[in-house]
Scaffold this active site. Structure first.
Site, PDB file in Angstrom:
ATOM      1  N   TRP A 103       0.834  -1.210   0.000  1.00  0.00           N
ATOM      2  CA  TRP A 103       0.000   0.000   0.000  1.00  0.00           C
ATOM      3  C   TRP A 103       0.863   1.251   0.000  1.00  0.00           C
ATOM      4  CZ3 TRP A 103      -4.359  -0.974  -1.951  1.00  0.00           C
ATOM      5  CH2 TRP A 103      -5.049  -2.156  -1.644  1.00  0.00           C
ATOM      6  N   ASP A 171      -1.186   7.019   6.112  1.00  0.00           N
ATOM      7  CA  ASP A 171      -2.299   6.135   5.785  1.00  0.00           C
ATOM      8  C   ASP A 171      -2.526   5.274   7.024  1.00  0.00           C
ATOM      9  OD1 ASP A 171      -4.005   4.157   4.921  1.00  0.00           O
ATOM     10  OD2 ASP A 171      -2.710   3.448   3.291  1.00  0.00           O
ATOM     11  N   LYS A 195     -12.155  -1.297   8.142  1.00  0.00           N
ATOM     12  CA  LYS A 195     -11.465  -2.251   9.025  1.00  0.00           C
ATOM     13  C   LYS A 195     -11.845  -2.007  10.488  1.00  0.00           C
ATOM     14  CE  LYS A 195      -8.044  -2.015   5.527  1.00  0.00           C
ATOM     15  NZ  LYS A 195      -8.363  -3.195   4.756  1.00  0.00           N
TER      16      LYS A 195
HETATM   17  N1  PMP Z   1      -4.083   1.358   2.673  1.00  0.00           N
HETATM   18  C1  PMP Z   1      -4.074   0.279   3.466  1.00  0.00           C
HETATM   19  C2  PMP Z   1      -3.113   0.219   4.612  1.00  0.00           C
HETATM   20  C3  PMP Z   1      -4.969  -0.770   3.211  1.00  0.00           C
HETATM   21  O1  PMP Z   1      -4.975  -1.853   3.997  1.00  0.00           O
HETATM   22  C4  PMP Z   1      -5.848  -0.691   2.119  1.00  0.00           C
HETATM   23  C5  PMP Z   1      -6.771  -1.836   1.805  1.00  0.00           C
HETATM   24  N2  PMP Z   1      -7.961  -1.759   2.387  1.00  0.00           N
HETATM   25  C6  PMP Z   1      -5.811   0.457   1.325  1.00  0.00           C
HETATM   26  C7  PMP Z   1      -4.922   1.463   1.620  1.00  0.00           C
HETATM   27  C8  PMP Z   1      -6.719   0.630   0.134  1.00  0.00           C
HETATM   28  O2  PMP Z   1      -7.964   0.968   0.602  1.00  0.00           O
HETATM   29  P1  PMP Z   1      -9.225   1.184  -0.353  1.00  0.00           P
HETATM   30  O3  PMP Z   1      -9.600  -0.148  -0.868  1.00  0.00           O
HETATM   31  O4  PMP Z   1     -10.225   1.784   0.598  1.00  0.00           O
HETATM   32  O5  PMP Z   1      -8.839   2.131  -1.437  1.00  0.00           O
END
Ligand code: PMP
Length: 361
Positions: A103, A171, A195
């Site tokens: 990520w 993030d 989450k």
């Molecule tokens: N950052 C992290 C740390 C994640 O675990 C995730 C996956 N849920 C995301 C970003 C991407 O999130 P989204 O699917 O809401 O774009």
């Protein structure tokens, strides 16, 4: 109501009391004779919910609305990978990124579209098995970016890096409200709700007002933090239902004793699993190099004998456990044990791991 032990990494388990209240709200919100799904986003039923969600969000993080603005937007954390540099980075400017997982790498890739994205440190060469230490940030950089919890790899920042005056951004998608950090250290942070905070569909952005004032001005309004903050996330129709459930989760967090109480509980839960894994080191192999970097949210491991994986998953399924397969890119196992995950489920998994290790090891 039947509930299994759902170890899903996200969307993930929510408190039962929140699910019950949300189901009542879906049928009739506050005795209005209308569903929360049917009311205007600019009306007297939703107005107080929207305001309360923002106020509760700051309150559980120990922040004041004088200093911090909140945006509740669609598009997921992935949109924030783009919005952050779009708002704060320009050609000729530098932003520092710490590359600790898949990520983080995606966030970094987006920053490169807008300016110089400098990789302060990366643990990619060792399959993201650690949080890099001894970092040095670029004097005058627009911001520094970290991923506080690496959902896929199972690592987490135990403390916060000293950025030497560079505004810290993060993030926090997989550990917001679960770890007690000093949130006033951040210029901006964001987290998808799915989450620890609610259903998929809303992303929380918290920005320090003085940092926000430095944002780029000439942007499409939907992608401008300044516009979204000024309009209180009502520039267009917000994700009404996810925000409603987010507010229920925030009230649940307050009732549970706040982030500090959940942090303590999460440490206890994670220790039960790590102890079970560490007790059989020849059988279970942790994927994180340094114990200090282990995630409290996503516990990851492999079997020394990978041919036994399917059998362990089948045994887990028999015991009403789901979602334990590791992320498709890394394999192995992952137990996601966010705020709402019950301690009984953690104990049940630890028992299974111990028994399975004895039987097969
Ligand atoms: N950052 C992290 C740390 C994640 O675990 C995730 C996956 N849920 C995301 C970003 C991407 O999130 P989204 O699917 O809401 O774009």
């Amino acid at each position: 109501m039947r509930r299994i032990f759902n170890f899903s990494a996200g969307p993930a388990i929510l408190p039962v009391s929140v699910l019950e209240e949300a189901s009542r709200g879906v049928l009739d919100i506050n005795g209005t004779g209308m569903s929360i799904l049917e009311v205007s986003h600019r009306g007297k039923v939703y107005d107080p919910i929207h305001a309360e969600a923002q106020a509760n969000l700051l309150s559980v993080l120990g922040l004041s609305s004088d200093d911090y603005a909140v945006c509740l937007l669609g598009g997921g954390a992935s949109l924030q990978f783009t919005m952050l540099p779009m708002n704060f980075l320009q050609t000729g400017q530098t932003a520092d990124y710490v590359d600790t997982g898949e990520w983080s790498a995606k966030a970094l890739k987006e920053a490169k579209r807008f300016g110089t994205a400098n990789v302060v440190a990366s643990s990619k060469a060792t399959n993201y098995d650690r949080i890099p230490k001894d970092l040095s940030f670029t004097p005058g950089a627009r911001y520094a970016h970290v991923t506080t919890n690496n959902t896929i790899e199972g690592t987490q920042w135990a403390g916060l890096p000293d950025t030497n005056g560079v505004p810290l951004t993060a993030d926090m998608s997989s550990d917001i409200f679960a770890v007690n950090r000093d949130f006033s250290k951040f210029g901006l942070f964001y987290a998808g709700a799915q989450k620890n905070a609610g259903p998929a569909g809303v992303t929380m952005i918290v920005a320090r007002r003085d940092f926000l004032e430095t944002a780029n001005k000439d942007l499409p309004p939907m992608l401008s933090y300044a516009v979204q903050a000024e309009k209180e996330s009502l520039f267009n129709t917000p994700p009404v239902f996810p925000i409603y459930v987010l507010n229920l989760v925030l009230k649940w967090i307050q009732a549970e004793g706040g982030v500090a109480a959940l942090d303590a509980r999460n440490r206890g839960k994670a220790a039960v699993l790590y102890d079970a894994l560490d007790a059989a080191p020849d059988f279970y192999q942790p994927t994180v190099a340094d114990k200090a970097d282990r995630s409290l949210m996503n516990v990851t491991w492999r079997l020394a004998d990978e041919s036994l994986e399917a059998e362990l998953l089948a045994e887990a399924k028999k015991r009403d456990m789901d979602g334990l397969k590791g992320h498709r890119n890394v394999g192995g196992f992952r137990a996601s044990i966010y705020n709402a995950f019950p301690v009984e489920g953690v104990q049940a998994l630890a028992e299974l791991l111990t028994e399975f290790g004895h039987k097969k090891g």
